[in-house]
Scaffold this active site. Structure first.
Site, PDB file in Angstrom:
ATOM      1  N   SER A 137       0.854  -1.183   0.000  1.00 19.60           N
ATOM      2  CA  SER A 137       0.000   0.000   0.000  1.00 19.60           C
ATOM      3  C   SER A 137       0.890   1.233   0.000  1.00 19.60           C
ATOM      4  O   SER A 137       2.040   1.183   0.457  1.00 19.60           O
ATOM      5  CB  SER A 137      -0.887   0.018   1.250  1.00 19.60           C
ATOM      6  OG  SER A 137      -1.522   1.270   1.406  1.00 19.60           O
ATOM      7  N   TYR A 150      -1.816   0.546  10.760  1.00 23.31           N
ATOM      8  CA  TYR A 150      -1.854   0.050   9.384  1.00 23.31           C
ATOM      9  C   TYR A 150      -0.574   0.412   8.632  1.00 23.31           C
ATOM     10  O   TYR A 150      -0.010  -0.431   7.924  1.00 23.31           O
ATOM     11  CB  TYR A 150      -3.080   0.620   8.668  1.00 23.31           C
ATOM     12  CG  TYR A 150      -3.231   0.148   7.241  1.00 23.31           C
ATOM     13  CD1 TYR A 150      -3.349  -1.207   6.947  1.00 23.31           C
ATOM     14  CD2 TYR A 150      -3.277   1.060   6.186  1.00 23.31           C
ATOM     15  CE1 TYR A 150      -3.498  -1.645   5.634  1.00 23.31           C
ATOM     16  CE2 TYR A 150      -3.427   0.626   4.875  1.00 23.31           C
ATOM     17  CZ  TYR A 150      -3.539  -0.713   4.605  1.00 23.31           C
ATOM     18  OH  TYR A 150      -3.677  -1.150   3.306  1.00 23.31           O
TER      19      TYR A 150
END
Length: 252
Positions: A137, A150
């Site tokens: 990501s 995250y």
């Protein structure tokens, strides 16, 4: 298709294939002639995808060592492509209010799960002179408010990618990474906000054409189908409206 012809098809395994980027990737790879093994926790969902594309469904929770060992045995001694897609985000709170159990969940799936699957399938990948695609990501590029857990998990996953590439430099396995930015899928933000549809929709509010799962799947398939001497170390893919992690054009 005859068993002889089927035995010559390239084999791909996609984790987290029950929805979103994983399901789209399974469909795109099948379109390129791969026999696709769809792996995820929800057997009914992956069975539907596998039936649609003529693939195979294998239930597997990547956080469970026994299930991953079973997955590796079912795959066998040869695997041409592994797409490490299982992952996800939970919560969007500042560190001062962090739900550390949610952090633990993110690390268990994105980091330990990815490492566990990669370790288990490396012998089969090496036998086939295969390719690994890690779906990380843009969260691995740097932290943003509310996402320390995250971003930390995806940064750790990127460290696995970079270490593997160095460790496997003299072996016939390509190690690649795709880092998506803003992708509008049915479940990512909904899971992040514990099923709160209003909060999930707000993430994409006003954004003209965020990426969709098929965009990322198309890029993954392109990476995987380059000539065997070509390694796409990392591809960052964002919608045009997202200039950076912090700068997104929103209409209205």
């Amino acid at each position: 298709m005859s068993s002889d012809a089927n035995s010559k098809r390239k084999i791909a395994l996609v984790t987290g294939a029950s929805s979103g980027i994983g399901a789209a990737t399974a469909r795109h790879l099948a379109g390129e002639g791969y026999h696709v093994i769809c792996a995820a926790r929800r057997i009914d969902r992956i069975q539907a995808v596998a039936d649609e594309i003529g693939g195979r469904a294998l239930a597997c929770d990547v956080t469970d060592a026994e299930q991953v060992d079973t997955l590796a045995r079912e795959v066998g001694d040869r695997l041409d492509l592994l797409v490490n897609n299982a992952g996800g985000a939970v919560g969007l709170e500042p560190v001062s209010e962090a739900d550390l159990e949610a952090w633990r969940t993110m690390f268990e799936v994105n980091v330990f799960g990815t490492a566990r699957v990669t370790k288990a399938l490396l012998p089969a990948l090496e036998q086939a002179e295969g390719t690994i695609v890690f779906v990380t990501s843009t969260a691995a590029d740097g932290a943003y408010e509310g996402a320390a857990g995250y971003c930390g998990a995806k940064s750790a996953e990127r460290a696995i990618v970079e270490a593997c590439r160095l460790e496997l430099f003299d072996r016939p396995v390509r190690v690649t990474e795709i880092a998506p930015g803003m992708v509008h899928t049915d479940e990512f933000s909904l899971t992040r906000f514990h099923g709160d549809q209003t909060k999930a929709d707000k993430v994409y509010a006003g954004v003209d054409e965020p990426l969709v799962a098929d965009d990322v799947a198309d890029a993954i398939t392109w990476m995987a189908t380059r000539p065997r001497h070509v390694n796409i170390d990392r591809m960052t893919i964002r919608p045009r409206a997202q200039a950076s992690q912090f700068k997104v054009h929103r209409e209205g």
